[in-house]
Design a protein around this motif. Structure first.
Motif, PDB file in Angstrom:
ATOM      1  N   LYS A 334      76.694  -2.718-111.485  1.00  0.00           N
ATOM      2  CA  LYS A 334      76.129  -3.460-112.627  1.00  0.00           C
ATOM      3  C   LYS A 334      75.820  -2.512-113.779  1.00  0.00           C
ATOM      4  O   LYS A 334      76.087  -2.813-114.937  1.00  0.00           O
ATOM      5  CB  LYS A 334      74.823  -4.157-112.194  1.00  0.00           C
ATOM      6  N   VAL A 335      75.229  -1.348-113.452  1.00  0.00           N
ATOM      7  CA  VAL A 335      74.851  -0.411-114.516  1.00  0.00           C
ATOM      8  C   VAL A 335      76.111   0.208-115.123  1.00  0.00           C
ATOM      9  O   VAL A 335      76.202   0.377-116.354  1.00  0.00           O
ATOM     10  CB  VAL A 335      73.861   0.654-113.997  1.00  0.00           C
ATOM     11  N   ASN A 336      77.111   0.500-114.301  1.00  0.00           N
ATOM     12  CA  ASN A 336      78.367   1.035-114.846  1.00  0.00           C
ATOM     13  C   ASN A 336      79.050   0.019-115.758  1.00  0.00           C
ATOM     14  O   ASN A 336      79.665   0.390-116.769  1.00  0.00           O
ATOM     15  CB  ASN A 336      79.300   1.442-113.703  1.00  0.00           C
ATOM     16  N   ASP A 337      78.913  -1.257-115.412  1.00  0.00           N
ATOM     17  CA  ASP A 337      79.487  -2.308-116.252  1.00  0.00           C
ATOM     18  C   ASP A 337      78.818  -2.305-117.633  1.00  0.00           C
ATOM     19  O   ASP A 337      79.477  -2.446-118.663  1.00  0.00           O
ATOM     20  CB  ASP A 337      79.292  -3.660-115.532  1.00  0.00           C
ATOM     21  N   LEU A 338      77.503  -2.120-117.624  1.00  0.00           N
ATOM     22  CA  LEU A 338      76.752  -2.061-118.876  1.00  0.00           C
ATOM     23  C   LEU A 338      77.157  -0.826-119.688  1.00  0.00           C
ATOM     24  O   LEU A 338      77.315  -0.900-120.915  1.00  0.00           O
ATOM     25  CB  LEU A 338      75.254  -2.015-118.536  1.00  0.00           C
ATOM     26  N   LEU A 339      77.367   0.295-119.006  1.00  0.00           N
ATOM     27  CA  LEU A 339      77.822   1.506-119.707  1.00  0.00           C
ATOM     28  C   LEU A 339      79.194   1.254-120.346  1.00  0.00           C
ATOM     29  O   LEU A 339      79.466   1.706-121.456  1.00  0.00           O
ATOM     30  CB  LEU A 339      77.915   2.692-118.730  1.00  0.00           C
ATOM     31  N   ASP A 341      80.263  -1.592-121.450  1.00  0.00           N
ATOM     32  CA  ASP A 341      80.061  -2.436-122.631  1.00  0.00           C
ATOM     33  C   ASP A 341      79.562  -1.601-123.810  1.00  0.00           C
ATOM     34  O   ASP A 341      80.010  -1.789-124.940  1.00  0.00           O
ATOM     35  CB  ASP A 341      79.053  -3.547-122.298  1.00  0.00           C
ATOM     36  N   ILE A 342      78.628  -0.679-123.519  1.00  0.00           N
ATOM     37  CA  ILE A 342      78.103   0.200-124.582  1.00  0.00           C
ATOM     38  C   ILE A 342      79.261   0.969-125.228  1.00  0.00           C
ATOM     39  O   ILE A 342      79.358   1.071-126.448  1.00  0.00           O
ATOM     40  CB  ILE A 342      77.055   1.175-123.973  1.00  0.00           C
ATOM     41  N   SER A 343      80.144   1.449-124.383  1.00  0.00           N
ATOM     42  CA  SER A 343      81.289   2.206-124.880  1.00  0.00           C
ATOM     43  C   SER A 343      82.262   1.291-125.646  1.00  0.00           C
ATOM     44  O   SER A 343      82.720   1.617-126.747  1.00  0.00           O
ATOM     45  CB  SER A 343      81.929   2.873-123.665  1.00  0.00           C
ATOM     46  N   ALA A 344      82.528   0.109-125.064  1.00  0.00           N
ATOM     47  CA  ALA A 344      83.473  -0.816-125.704  1.00  0.00           C
ATOM     48  C   ALA A 344      82.980  -1.290-127.065  1.00  0.00           C
ATOM     49  O   ALA A 344      83.776  -1.543-127.973  1.00  0.00           O
ATOM     50  CB  ALA A 344      83.704  -2.015-124.782  1.00  0.00           C
ATOM     51  N   GLN A 345      81.647  -1.415-127.208  1.00  0.00           N
ATOM     52  CA  GLN A 345      81.079  -1.871-128.483  1.00  0.00           C
ATOM     53  C   GLN A 345      80.968  -0.730-129.491  1.00  0.00           C
ATOM     54  O   GLN A 345      80.495  -0.938-130.610  1.00  0.00           O
ATOM     55  CB  GLN A 345      79.676  -2.472-128.265  1.00  0.00           C
ATOM     56  N   GLY A 346      81.323   0.471-129.077  1.00  0.00           N
ATOM     57  CA  GLY A 346      81.258   1.617-129.980  1.00  0.00           C
ATOM     58  C   GLY A 346      79.835   2.046-130.308  1.00  0.00           C
ATOM     59  O   GLY A 346      79.577   2.622-131.366  1.00  0.00           O
ATOM     60  N   GLN A 347      78.898   1.761-129.419  1.00  0.00           N
ATOM     61  CA  GLN A 347      77.504   2.143-129.686  1.00  0.00           C
ATOM     62  C   GLN A 347      77.316   3.649-129.468  1.00  0.00           C
ATOM     63  O   GLN A 347      78.037   4.263-128.670  1.00  0.00           O
ATOM     64  CB  GLN A 347      76.573   1.322-128.778  1.00  0.00           C
ATOM     65  N   THR A 348      76.343   4.207-130.168  1.00  0.00           N
ATOM     66  CA  THR A 348      76.149   5.662-130.131  1.00  0.00           C
ATOM     67  C   THR A 348      75.278   6.061-128.946  1.00  0.00           C
ATOM     68  O   THR A 348      74.133   5.628-128.827  1.00  0.00           O
ATOM     69  CB  THR A 348      75.474   6.148-131.441  1.00  0.00           C
ATOM     70  N   VAL A 349      75.858   6.879-128.074  1.00  0.00           N
ATOM     71  CA  VAL A 349      75.105   7.381-126.921  1.00  0.00           C
ATOM     72  C   VAL A 349      74.615   8.792-127.258  1.00  0.00           C
ATOM     73  O   VAL A 349      75.406   9.688-127.519  1.00  0.00           O
ATOM     74  CB  VAL A 349      76.011   7.391-125.664  1.00  0.00           C
ATOM     75  N   VAL A 350      73.285   8.944-127.276  1.00  0.00           N
ATOM     76  CA  VAL A 350      72.699  10.233-127.668  1.00  0.00           C
ATOM     77  C   VAL A 350      72.759  11.228-126.518  1.00  0.00           C
ATOM     78  O   VAL A 350      72.958  12.413-126.705  1.00  0.00           O
ATOM     79  CB  VAL A 350      71.215  10.031-128.059  1.00  0.00           C
ATOM     80  N   VAL A 351      72.556  10.706-125.308  1.00  0.00           N
ATOM     81  CA  VAL A 351      72.568  11.566-124.132  1.00  0.00           C
ATOM     82  C   VAL A 351      72.995  10.711-122.937  1.00  0.00           C
ATOM     83  O   VAL A 351      72.725   9.516-122.891  1.00  0.00           O
ATOM     84  CB  VAL A 351      71.169  12.200-123.907  1.00  0.00           C
TER      85      VAL A 351
END
Ligand code: NAD
Length: 484
Positions: A334-339, A341-351
């Protein structure tokens, strides 16, 4: 008694004061190294019937036992857990994955909760007294009979004791159903409890996902106290409606922390980040959305990123480990799926944003690195959903009324915190939050004498405190007059 008389490597049901074997067993893995853990019982409808019957007969006498006498075994039980607390902590690491320091803390908090619960009382309420002609009206709380506690896998000791204590103190017989992912602690707690309570007062059943529905459907069960996801909570409530069982639901959360302009970022940043990632984010009241005032946004974000990078991830039994793995493959997925989505939406991952490959000594378990997402849109999944993992968004705010609206704009209502030196501002914001727990300059605190409740889709009814005790009782009005 010492740990030598309690075998922490063999697990069985506890029914009617006895260890009870099942024909079949289940197994699960240690989430840090994926080694198979020892087998545990796979209960059937027959085991459920036996436990409910034993509970029903035990509840008759136990319910008539004076409150002061029910309190004594509860305190002795707490002492016995304390004596074996290191064994319980290691068991939690083995099945749940959290680091040993946190498993020790969980056990200590569970004992504190049990002791605090034992100090509570539910006095009768005098409503009316007239001397001539004599008339007295009062209300009192009477036990329900058989209470079932269904718990999830994130805090197997604390959550089990949080249900067991109030249930038995109020005069009910209690059956614990631990999660199939963390059955060991609950089964061992029930085994230990046999030294202090009459047979049938405290029981536990292990099993797979078919066991919960057998208990919620059973006509001999009077109360279900459930902790778990909102989706399952709805199923539990629907099942309980068939026999009008009393139900308490402690469900999922999406707790916000609101950081105001006047904080010291170097102090508050790490404190709040820890509340988001401790237990690898697998806490119903973890900080799951962080709203930081624009004037300190960059410095708080930098302080948090620097802090989470210092947290060593790995097997909970290894030295210096601050974060363990996710507890099971389902949650990891579930958490990997959310990660994703974060990547697919182009959101900025700080760390973070990885499955722990970059973390030293993480091992081959279900590891996910602490991940901070920089100012994603309010309606994105990482803001709207409960990750139940070490991944959280940081969002910018400028207007007080607007941030309160954004924080309240969710179906969840478990808890929220406000961080400010200005106590007027902190209280003003806190007063407007639609949640069961408001924390000012702290987050996630609970105690035995305070009610713990979720508003909106985060729950129904309350655990702990007087309200928690009442949830295991029927209220009864008594009217007394004299015959001439
Ligand atoms: P879950 O809902 O999948 O399972 C919880 C428990 O319910 C388990 O013991 C499971 O075996 C049992 N269960 C599953 N289906 C059932 C059914 N149909 N009938 C009866 N019982 C059933 O939750 P989970 O994944 O184990 O736990 C994570 C969730 O728990 C998160 O959403 C988290 O926020 C929530 N949680 C809430 C609190 C709280 O106090 N509010 C505390 C801890 C966890």
């Amino acid at each position: 008694m010492t740990s030598k008389t309690l075998d922490f490597g063999v697990f069985h049901n506890v029914i009617g004061g006895q260890a009870s074997k099942t024909t079949k067993t289940c197994a699960h893995t240690n989430p840090s190294n994926l080694a198979e853990n020892p087998p545990f019982p796979l209960s059937t409808a027959d085991d459920v019937d036996k436990a409910v019957q034993a509970a029903q007969s035990a509840a008759v006498k136990w319910g008539q036992t004076p409150w002061s006498e029910r309190k004594v075994p509860l305190l002795s039980f707490a002492d016995a857990i304390e004596e074996l607390s290191e064994d319980f902590a290691k068991l939690v690491v083995q099945e749940q994955g959290k680091p040993l320091w946190l498993a020790r803390l969980e056990t200590a908090k569970g004992i504190e909760l049990l002791r605090g619960t034992a100090e509570l009382t539910l006095p009768d309420t005098e409503i009316e007294v007239v001397e001539k002609p004599y008339r007295k009206v009062f209300s009192r709380y009477v036990p329900l009979g058989v209470a079932v506690g269904i718990v999830p896998w994130n805090y197997p000791v604390f959550l089990a004791l949080g249900k067991l204590g109030p249930a038995v103190l109020t005069g009910n017989a209690f059956i614990l159903k631990p999660s199939p992912y963390t059955p060991f602690s609950g089964l061992k707690l029930a085994e230990l409890a046999q030294r202090f309570f009459p047979p049938g007062v405290v029981q536990a059943l292990g099993g797979d996902e078919s066991l919960g529905p057998l208990l919620t459907a059973h006509s001999g069960v009077n109360k279900v106290s459930f902790t778990g996801s909102t989706a399952t909570g709805k199923r539990v409530m629907a099942a309980c409606s068939q026999t009008l069982k009393r139900v308490t639901l402690e469900l999922g959360g999406n707790d916000a922390a609101i950081v105001c302009a006047d904080v010291d970022p170097a102090v508050v940043g790490p404190k709040v980040a820890l509340q988001a990632v401790v237990n690898s984010g697998q806490i119903c009241i973890a900080v799951k959305r962080l709203y930081v005032h624009e004037s300190v946004y960059d410095t708080v974000l930098a302080a948090m990123a620097a802090f989470v990078k210092t947290l060593k991830m790995g097997d909970g039994m290894a030295d210096g480990v601050m974060l363990g793995p996710l507890t099971n493959e389902l949650q990891y997925g579930k958490v990997n799926d959310l990660l994703g989505d974060i990547s697919a939406q182009g959101q900025t991952v700080v760390v973070g944003g990885t499955n722990g490959d970059d973390a030293p000594a993480a091992g081959k378990g279900f590891f996910i690195s602490p991940t901070i997402v920089d100012n994603p849109p309010d309606k994105s999944r990482i803001v709207m959903e409960e990750p139940f993992g070490p991944v959280f968004p940081v969002l910018k705010w400028s207007d007080e009324a607007e941030v309160i609206r954004r924080v309240n704009d969710t179906d969840s209502g478990l808890g929220a915190s406000v961080w400010s030196r200005d106590m007027n501002q902190a209280s003003r914001i806190g007063d407007q939050l639609k949640v069961g727990n408001v924390w000012i300059n702290t987050h996630g605190e609970l105690q035995a004498n305070a009610p713990f409740a979720g508003h909106k889709s985060s729950g129904l009814g309350a655990a702990f405190g007087m309200d928690g005790l009442k949830s295991y009782c029927n209220v009864q009005a008594v009217y007394i007059t004299h015959l001439d």
